[in-house]
Design an enzyme around this catalytic site. Structure first.
Site, PDB file in Angstrom:
ATOM      1  N   GLY A  71       0.899  -1.296   0.058  1.00 35.74           N
ATOM      2  CA  GLY A  71       0.033   0.029   0.005  1.00 35.74           C
ATOM      3  C   GLY A  71       0.883   1.194   0.024  1.00 35.74           C
ATOM      4  O   GLY A  71       0.612   2.137  -0.612  1.00 35.74           O
ATOM      5  N   THR A 237      10.587  -7.840 -11.740  1.00 39.61           N
ATOM      6  CA  THR A 237      10.019  -9.040 -12.075  1.00 39.61           C
ATOM      7  C   THR A 237       8.722  -9.162 -11.140  1.00 39.61           C
ATOM      8  O   THR A 237       8.625  -9.088  -9.880  1.00 39.61           O
ATOM      9  CB  THR A 237      10.880 -10.305 -11.809  1.00 39.61           C
ATOM     10  OG1 THR A 237      11.918  -9.990 -12.410  1.00 39.61           O
ATOM     11  CG2 THR A 237      10.294 -11.547 -11.983  1.00 39.61           C
ATOM     12  N   CYS A 325       1.103   1.766  13.090  1.00 38.46           N
ATOM     13  CA  CYS A 325       2.479   2.354  12.477  1.00 38.46           C
ATOM     14  C   CYS A 325       3.061   3.394  13.436  1.00 38.46           C
ATOM     15  O   CYS A 325       4.027   3.963  13.285  1.00 38.46           O
ATOM     16  CB  CYS A 325       1.928   3.324  11.212  1.00 38.46           C
ATOM     17  SG  CYS A 325       1.088   1.924   9.958  1.00 38.46           S
TER      18      CYS A 325
END
Ligand code: PLP
Length: 379
Positions: A71, A237, A325
């Site tokens: 995110g 990738t 957080c």
């Protein structure tokens, strides 16, 4: 000890079917999606299927979906990418004071690079003021980025109206939708959204995979150089197994969306009513109804939330103070500060976010634990 997990806004367990869908892409179907041979083609096909599922869930077209590593990266790519692509038109960005650090710190970086950022205030429930938004728009405004729903207090912003205001002025509108995807049914066209960030680990997918919706025609400059993966928007990738996991996770939720949404809403409302009845001095943060179905953020006066979390942990309860957080950073929550909560209440804020494995009995256990612990901590 039985673990009772009420921290689904921090992360969620990977769903059983999600894991099952991912497993073949580690040891058997390990081909690079850019390769010509059959296992490469197989990986490419799996990514196409996942992209379709993500697009379907939000009413987008598959080629408008770009896979990222999380995110936070989606927020970075959206905000920096739009800003760099439009810097000749203007350098003014509008956001809010209660965004996730992935948005706030990206805006801070852009300020150091010569962009100008307006941080909108919110009211006591956490809503941005649409009049203040309109008044903040300048001829140089190139981007409005406002979160769909707040990760701490759960308040759902008036996204449709914000998008309308942006589009009337020809301004690009991005929304950090990381908390809402999986919890709120939405359609990017109905809500006037140009870019939307999501992250799989918030809706029973694996950690370390995200997606960004970019409306066809919106210019975004890439922020990572390398190969031409993701139509030259995101070098590296492709993480095939996790992309498959994200696709499976979002598909599962949106197929059973109404039942899942009702379950979360019932758990949340039951919890809020019970706590308010048993601990009448508590205060609910965020709007009572326009909030994420699984989110309850309740302040207990004269309680230290860190101590509360430790006591709850002793009973096997996982919850959060403010947001995961910012806990551990030592600073008070910027969201609770922005809604004007006094320190005595902000310090005692407990965020519980419910998920599909929770039951009413779990909620009873949580409430009974609070009734036992809170008075001890208030002494
Ligand atoms: C979790 C979260 C993010 C970050 O997502 P990651 O995949 O952990 O990087 C961004 N915004 C909001 C609102 C979040 O809740």
């Amino acid at each position: 000890m039985k673990i009772r997990y009420f921290d689904h806004a921090a992360t969620t367990p990977v769903g059983e079917n999600v894991l099952k869908a991912m497993l073949p892409y580690f040891c058997e179907e390990y081909g690079n999606a850019s390769s010509i041979y059959s296992i490469g083609r197989q990986s490419r096909k799996a990514i196409i299927e996942a992209r379709k599922k993500v697009a379907q869930a939000i009413g987008a077209k598959p080629h408008e979906i770009y896979f990222t590593s999380c995110g936070s990266e989606s927020d970075n790519l959206a905000i920096k990418g739009v800003s760099y692509a439009n810097k000749n038109k203007g350098k003014h960005i509008i956001t809010s004071k209660i965004e996730h650090p992935a948005v706030l710190n990206t805006c801070k970086t852009l300020e150091q690079q010569g962009f100008e950022v307006t941080y909108l205030n919110v009211d006591e429930d956490g809503f941005v003021d649409l009049q203040e938004l309109v008044n903040s728009i300048k001829p140089t405004t190139i981007l409005i980025t406002i979160m769909f729903a707040n990760n701490e207090i759960g308040t759902i912003e008036p996204i449709e109206e914000i998008g309308k205001i942006a589009h009337k002025k020809g301004i690009v509108f991005h929304t950090d939708c990381v908390q809402a995807i999986g919890n709120v049914r939405l359609n990017v066209n109905e809500l006037n959204i140009d870019l939307l960030s999501m992250s799989a680990h918030k809706f029973y997918g694996p950690k370390g995979i995200g997606a960004l919706y970019i409306r066809e025609g919106i210019e975004v400059e890439k922020i990572q150089d390398g190969g031409h993966q993701e139509r030259d928007k995101r070098a590296g990738t492709e993480n095939v197994a996790e992309i498959v996991g994200l696709g499976e996770a979002i598909d599962e939720i949106y197929k059973n969306y109404d039942g899942y949404n009702k379950k979360l809403t019932d758990l949340r409302d039951y919890y809020i009513q019970k706590v308010q009845a048993k601990i009448p001095t508590c205060k609910l943060n965020g709007d009572r109804t326009k909030r994420l179905p699984g989110n309850a953020n309740i302040s207990f006066p004269n309680v230290n939330a860190q101590e509360l979390l430790i006591e709850l942990d002793k009973k096997g309860i996982c919850a959060s103070a403010g947001s995961a957080c910012s806990s551990g950073s030592g600073n008070g929550s910027h969201v609770l500060t922005a809604i004007g909560l006094p320190i005595s209440l902000a310090n005692g804020s407990l965020r519980t976010t419910f998920g599909k494995e929770n039951t009413m009995e779990d909620v009873d256990f949580l409430v009974n634990s609070l009734v036992e612990i809170i008075p001890k901590l208030q002494k």
